[in-house]
Design an enzyme around this catalytic site. Structure first.
Site, PDB file in Angstrom:
ATOM      1  N   HIS A 214     -21.905  29.876  10.941  1.00 52.35           N
ATOM      2  CA  HIS A 214     -20.555  30.542  11.628  1.00 52.35           C
ATOM      3  C   HIS A 214     -20.357  30.280  12.909  1.00 52.35           C
ATOM      4  O   HIS A 214     -18.858  30.259  13.362  1.00 52.35           O
ATOM      5  CB  HIS A 214     -20.855  31.994  11.513  1.00 52.35           C
ATOM      6  CG  HIS A 214     -21.639  33.055  12.600  1.00 52.35           C
ATOM      7  ND1 HIS A 214     -22.125  33.329  12.273  1.00 52.35           N
ATOM      8  CD2 HIS A 214     -21.832  33.049  13.660  1.00 52.35           C
ATOM      9  CE1 HIS A 214     -23.681  33.697  13.416  1.00 52.35           C
ATOM     10  NE2 HIS A 214     -22.865  33.833  14.564  1.00 52.35           N
ATOM     11  N   ASP A 246     -26.298  30.668   6.166  1.00 54.63           N
ATOM     12  CA  ASP A 246     -25.031  30.909   7.041  1.00 54.63           C
ATOM     13  C   ASP A 246     -26.130  29.777   8.377  1.00 54.63           C
ATOM     14  O   ASP A 246     -27.251  30.122   9.381  1.00 54.63           O
ATOM     15  CB  ASP A 246     -25.512  32.128   8.004  1.00 54.63           C
ATOM     16  CG  ASP A 246     -24.750  32.502   9.078  1.00 54.63           C
ATOM     17  OD1 ASP A 246     -24.282  31.590   9.941  1.00 54.63           O
ATOM     18  OD2 ASP A 246     -24.634  32.974  10.106  1.00 54.63           O
ATOM     19  N   SER A 327     -26.504  34.338  18.206  1.00 52.53           N
ATOM     20  CA  SER A 327     -26.316  33.562  17.165  1.00 52.53           C
ATOM     21  C   SER A 327     -26.745  32.081  17.431  1.00 52.53           C
ATOM     22  O   SER A 327     -26.073  31.687  18.068  1.00 52.53           O
ATOM     23  CB  SER A 327     -24.943  33.659  16.482  1.00 52.53           C
ATOM     24  OG  SER A 327     -23.964  34.824  16.330  1.00 52.53           O
TER      25      SER A 327
END
Length: 451
Positions: A214, A246, A327
């Protein structure tokens, strides 16, 4: 992102390996099981390192066939526990015991649990939900965040009930599932901020790093300082989110960039030797540019997470905390095994919550990359400005807002993130509260943020 200007404090631990992390390290000791083959000892569960337990689990999955119903690592006793479905052929239990596992008979087969997960996907793909098989309970663990209420909750609950008694349980989370775009070393793209995961060598031999997908779909170019010039470009063909993972491969723009296989803890590094599969029960550490170092355990594998942006499958579920900006950050073991990349979850490092990770092994296979240092032939050195410099990282006040996500408007605000002079050194990022000092054990420091 590590680079050529490696401080002496980092070089010392890189050379000395994990031993420099302290004698009181809390991860697993070396396996010391007897291998003498005596019949009375052959059936006794062996003492195993987590990595060896993972390897044994993979072997037994193939050996036991349909009788294999999952496995997990018992960290307290340092044993692999293997679930088997009893049948006419008792030999499978004997085989598992001889291999050194502790055998437990259970009711639900993997095929039945997989069928339950497919039913959840078909009837309860609701944003804010997730599910993964928990081999310790031999059930599907279904989690719903705080947004799943009213008709959505009724739909989820009725779907779980339709699976039958003893097949699944529901857990309510206080937070909301979101990606942690905002976060190892910080990387920046406009107002967005993420973390670099692991340095790798791309299939074409160029130096690169893995991060969350992402992050890769949010921006094409990333810098090692807020507002700085780009130092790496996303390989657009590898950026996957949402969907079957991801992850993204990001190639350094300078082909001479040094990309050592290590995790930067701020004032020390952990050398990464190889990628490994996660095992339920495995103790793991997460490094991110917002919250630094945290630890916890693997709770489930092959997890499905329904983010607001879409469904992601094949993730690792843990109780390790994370926050916006983390992230893409690295999930690893203290003995230097690369396990995952931070995807998203709920909660924060104050109240805790669930966090999901992209398996590194899957990302490497999909991108064709390998763990290890990239760079030009010869010295393989980096230019002075390659990678994430000492000045890049998360400052004391850095971080994205709580609502940061992976959408077009997601990420930190224009003023969020680390300032150009904020470091991942003694005073920032994985600093005094989150990282570990020269004389401090890694487990003790990470424990301050575990839950």
């Amino acid at each position: 992102m590590s680079h050529k200007r490696m401080p002496k404090r980092k070089a010392a631990i890189a050379a000395g390996g994990v031993a420099a992390l302290g004698a009181a390290a809390i991860l697993l000791p070396q396996a010391n099981a007897s291998q003498d083959g005596a019949s009375d000892e052959a059936a006794a569960p062996r003492t195993l390192k987590a990595a060896d337990a993972s390897d044994l689990a993979s072997q037994l999955a193939g050996l036991l066939g349909d009788a294999f119903a999952g496995s997990y690592y018992d960290a307290d006793n340092q044993q692999l526990v293997v679930n088997v479905v009893p049948g006419d052929n008792n030999n499978v239990i004997v085989q598992a015991k001889k291999a050194g596992a502790k055998v437990r008979e259970v009711d639900n087969s993997l095929a039945e649990l997989d069928a339950g997960a497919k039913t959840l996907k078909a009837k309860a793909t609701i944003p804010g939900t997730s599910w993964a098989v928990d081999p310790r309970t031999n059930k599907i663990l279904v989690t719903a965040d705080s947004t799943v209420t009213g008709d959505k909750w009724d739909q989820l609950e009725s779907t779980v009930e339709s699976l039958g008694s003893g097949m699944a349980t529901i857990k309510k989370s206080q937070g909301t599932f979101k990606t942690f775009l905002s976060g190892g070393d910080a990387i920046f793209a406009g107002g967005a901020r993420c973390s670099a995961g692991f340095n790798v060598t791309a299939g074409d031999g160029s130096p690169a790093f893995l991060t969350a997908g992402h992050c890769g779909v949010a921006a094409a170019q990333w810098s090692d300082s807020q507002g700085g010039a780009p130092v790496a470009t996303v390989d657009a063909e590898t950026a996957t989110f949402p969907g079957t993972g991801d992850f993204a491969l990001v190639k350094y723009d300078d082909p001479a960039t040094q990309a050592p296989s290590e995790v930067n803890l701020g004032n020390q590094t952990v050398a990464i030797s190889q990628a490994a599969e996660a095992t339920v029960g495995l103790q793991v550490f997460r490094m991110g540019s917002t919250t630094g170092l945290s630890d916890g355990q693997v709770l489930g594998l092959n997890a499905t997470v329904n983010y607001p942006e879409g469904t992601v499958t094949g993730l690792i579920q843990t109780n390790v905390c994370a926050e916006p900006g983390d992230s893409g950050g690295s999930l690893f073991t203290q003995d230097g095994l690369a396990i995952g990349l931070t995807s998203g979850g709920s909660g924060d490092c104050t109240v805790g919550g669930e966090t999901f990770f992209q398996p590194v092994t899957t990302a490497l296979e999909a991108t064709g990359a390998t763990l290890g240092a990239g760079g030009a032939a010869g010295d393989g050195g980096a230019g002075q400005d390659a990678g994430a410099g000492d000045e890049a990282g998360a400052g004391q006040d850095a971080g994205a807002g709580q609502d940061a996500g992976a959408g077009q408007d997601a990420g930190a605000g224009q003023d969020a993130g680390a300032g150009q002079e904020a470091g991942a050194g003694d005073d920032a990022g994985a600093g005094e509260d989150a990282g570990l000092g020269e004389e401090v054990d890694m487990g003790e420091q990470a424990g301050r943020r575990s839950h």
